[in-house]
Design a protein around this motif. Structure first.
Motif, PDB file in Angstrom:
ATOM      1  N   GLU A   3       0.830  -1.208   0.000  1.00 47.39           N
ATOM      2  CA  GLU A   3       0.000   0.000   0.000  1.00 47.39           C
ATOM      3  C   GLU A   3       0.864   1.257   0.000  1.00 47.39           C
ATOM      4  O   GLU A   3       0.552   2.248  -0.669  1.00 47.39           O
ATOM      5  N   LEU A   4       1.963   1.236   0.746  1.00 47.48           N
ATOM      6  CA  LEU A   4       2.856   2.383   0.779  1.00 47.48           C
ATOM      7  C   LEU A   4       3.511   2.602  -0.582  1.00 47.48           C
ATOM      8  O   LEU A   4       3.599   3.736  -1.066  1.00 47.48           O
ATOM      9  N   ARG A   5       3.963   1.521  -1.188  1.00 44.54           N
ATOM     10  CA  ARG A   5       4.571   1.649  -2.522  1.00 44.54           C
ATOM     11  C   ARG A   5       3.560   2.204  -3.519  1.00 44.54           C
ATOM     12  O   ARG A   5       3.889   3.049  -4.358  1.00 44.54           O
ATOM     13  N   SER A   6       2.338   1.712  -3.421  1.00 40.53           N
ATOM     14  CA  SER A   6       1.299   2.180  -4.341  1.00 40.53           C
ATOM     15  C   SER A   6       1.001   3.657  -4.116  1.00 40.53           C
ATOM     16  O   SER A   6       0.833   4.423  -5.073  1.00 40.53           O
ATOM     17  N   ALA A 166      22.611  -0.265  10.529  1.00 37.68           N
ATOM     18  CA  ALA A 166      21.422  -1.115  10.561  1.00 37.68           C
ATOM     19  C   ALA A 166      21.374  -2.022   9.341  1.00 37.68           C
ATOM     20  O   ALA A 166      21.739  -1.615   8.236  1.00 37.68           O
ATOM     21  N   PRO A 167      20.938  -3.263   9.522  1.00 34.46           N
ATOM     22  CA  PRO A 167      20.680  -4.116   8.358  1.00 34.46           C
ATOM     23  C   PRO A 167      19.418  -3.656   7.641  1.00 34.46           C
ATOM     24  O   PRO A 167      18.614  -2.892   8.190  1.00 34.46           O
ATOM     25  N   ARG A 168      19.266  -4.117   6.426  1.00 33.91           N
ATOM     26  CA  ARG A 168      18.088  -3.745   5.642  1.00 33.91           C
ATOM     27  C   ARG A 168      16.924  -4.665   6.031  1.00 33.91           C
ATOM     28  O   ARG A 168      16.424  -5.445   5.234  1.00 33.91           O
ATOM     29  N   GLY A 169      16.491  -4.521   7.308  1.00 30.44           N
ATOM     30  CA  GLY A 169      15.414  -5.346   7.826  1.00 30.44           C
ATOM     31  C   GLY A 169      14.064  -4.692   7.656  1.00 30.44           C
ATOM     32  O   GLY A 169      13.904  -3.719   6.896  1.00 30.44           O
ATOM     33  N   ALA A 170      13.083  -5.213   8.388  1.00 24.04           N
ATOM     34  CA  ALA A 170      11.706  -4.735   8.226  1.00 24.04           C
ATOM     35  C   ALA A 170      11.587  -3.245   8.489  1.00 24.04           C
ATOM     36  O   ALA A 170      10.901  -2.522   7.755  1.00 24.04           O
ATOM     37  N   LEU A 171      12.276  -2.748   9.522  1.00 19.24           N
ATOM     38  CA  LEU A 171      12.165  -1.335   9.858  1.00 19.24           C
ATOM     39  C   LEU A 171      12.722  -0.463   8.742  1.00 19.24           C
ATOM     40  O   LEU A 171      12.113   0.543   8.338  1.00 19.24           O
ATOM     41  N   TYR A 243       1.973  -0.555   9.166  1.00 19.17           N
ATOM     42  CA  TYR A 243       3.071  -1.438   8.758  1.00 19.17           C
ATOM     43  C   TYR A 243       3.930  -1.814   9.956  1.00 19.17           C
ATOM     44  O   TYR A 243       4.279  -2.993  10.148  1.00 19.17           O
ATOM     45  N   LEU A 244       4.280  -0.830  10.782  1.00 13.86           N
ATOM     46  CA  LEU A 244       5.115  -1.116  11.950  1.00 13.86           C
ATOM     47  C   LEU A 244       4.417  -2.077  12.908  1.00 13.86           C
ATOM     48  O   LEU A 244       5.048  -2.969  13.491  1.00 13.86           O
ATOM     49  N   GLU A 245       3.131  -1.900  13.082  1.00  9.38           N
ATOM     50  CA  GLU A 245       2.385  -2.824  13.943  1.00  9.38           C
ATOM     51  C   GLU A 245       2.367  -4.222  13.336  1.00  9.38           C
ATOM     52  O   GLU A 245       2.454  -5.227  14.051  1.00  9.38           O
ATOM     53  N   ALA A 246       2.307  -4.306  12.004  1.00  6.64           N
ATOM     54  CA  ALA A 246       2.253  -5.613  11.340  1.00  6.64           C
ATOM     55  C   ALA A 246       3.567  -6.373  11.482  1.00  6.64           C
ATOM     56  O   ALA A 246       3.560  -7.613  11.538  1.00  6.64           O
ATOM     57  N   VAL A 247       4.702  -5.655  11.527  1.00  7.34           N
ATOM     58  CA  VAL A 247       6.000  -6.334  11.623  1.00  7.34           C
ATOM     59  C   VAL A 247       6.496  -6.409  13.062  1.00  7.34           C
ATOM     60  O   VAL A 247       7.591  -6.915  13.321  1.00  7.34           O
ATOM     61  N   SER A 248       5.715  -5.920  14.010  1.00  9.28           N
ATOM     62  CA  SER A 248       6.145  -5.913  15.402  1.00  9.28           C
ATOM     63  C   SER A 248       5.794  -7.230  16.081  1.00  9.28           C
ATOM     64  O   SER A 248       5.007  -8.037  15.574  1.00  9.28           O
TER      65      SER A 248
END
Length: 272
Positions: A3-6, A166-171, A243-248
């Motif tokens: 959704e963010l990309r869109s 930081a690694p290129r992780g979810a955040l 998104y942050l809640e979804a990956v938390s």
């Protein structure tokens, strides 16, 4: 994330954070994360292994000194006869002023501290160092390999260059999608540091990962903006929060949601 990309497709870049907004957001972000404490303990353990002789350290991206002042105090307190040189570099003047004040407040007679308001490439840093650190500051340099080579050249024999990134992780996928370019390049993450080390022809030690956590409890707009390194629009903030809640994940004891917030420690040593 889709959704963010869109929502961003075909749109102009979001505005970057102004220096004062960046500093406030950084402070609010760090207050919700345990990562700084993990970094402090890791650096303390490394620096403790340098014995009791004279020591010099260059901190690139020193900020307000909240991470460096405790390290400087610990180095100076090994022995009152031990000379300690501690140099900070940061492009934001209010931060370098705070760094200078934090070092002066330590009141250690054997500590010589200086700070330069400049980028690493422009800083008039003289001499050589036992330790050079880039703590969350390599993201913004123009060329990773060239910066690594320049920093390595500042090391004394058996000195070490520590790059915490930081690694290129979810955040940080958010940064890839939402952050504006920095001087016409994207921000560099841990995999870019590893590639830069290889391009520089250096041999790194094994990378260490510190597993930090970012709490979402009380995370306001400043925290969301800092997390994506851009000024979010009102339409984007709910998507970023979702998104942050979804990956938390939930803390097993408190139930508070937190986002994985790791940092990789890359180490290069100069030969004797």
């Amino acid at each position: 994330m889709d959704e963010l990309r869109s929502a961003r497709r075909g749109q102009p870049a979001l505005p970057p954070l102004a220096p004062d907004t960046y500093a406030r957001g950084h402070a609010a972000f760090e207050a919700l994360s345990d990562q700084r404490a993990l970094i402090g303990r890791h650096l303390s353990a490394r620096l403790a292994g340098r014995g009791a002789g004279p020591v010099s350290l260059l901190s690139v991206g020193c900020g307000d000194g909240s991470l460096d002042a405790p390290q400087a105090a610990a180095l100076a307190d090994v022995s009152p006869a031990r000379p300690v040189r501690y140099v900070g570099v940061d492009p934001y003047e209010p931060s370098t002023a705070a760094f200078a004040a934090a070092m002066a407040a330590l009141g250690r007679d054997n500590l010589t501290a200086e700070v330069h308001t400049a980028t690493f490439a422009e800083a008039p840093v003289g001499g050589a160092f036992d330790v050079v650190t880039f703590v969350h500051s390599m993201y913004y340099v123009p060329d990773v390999a060239a910066t690594l080579r320049a920093a390595h050249d500042l090391l004394l024999p058996r000195g070490e260059l520590l790059v915490l990134s930081a690694p290129r992780g979810a955040l940080n996928l958010l940064v890839d999608v939402l952050a504006p370019p920095v001087d016409e390049h994207r921000q560099w993450f841990s995999d870019d540091i590893a590639a830069g080390v290889a391009a520089a022809g250096a041999t790194p030690e094994e990378t260490v990962t510190l597993e930090g956590r970012l709490s979402l409890d009380g995370a306001g707009d400043e925290v969301l903006d800092f997390a994506v390194q851009a000024r979010l629009t009102p339409e984007l903030r709910p998507l970023v929060r979702a998104y942050l809640e979804a990956v938390s994940v939930a803390c097993p004891t408190s139930g508070v949601l937190h986002v994985p917030h790791p940092v990789d420690v890359h180490c290069l040593r100069r030969a004797a």
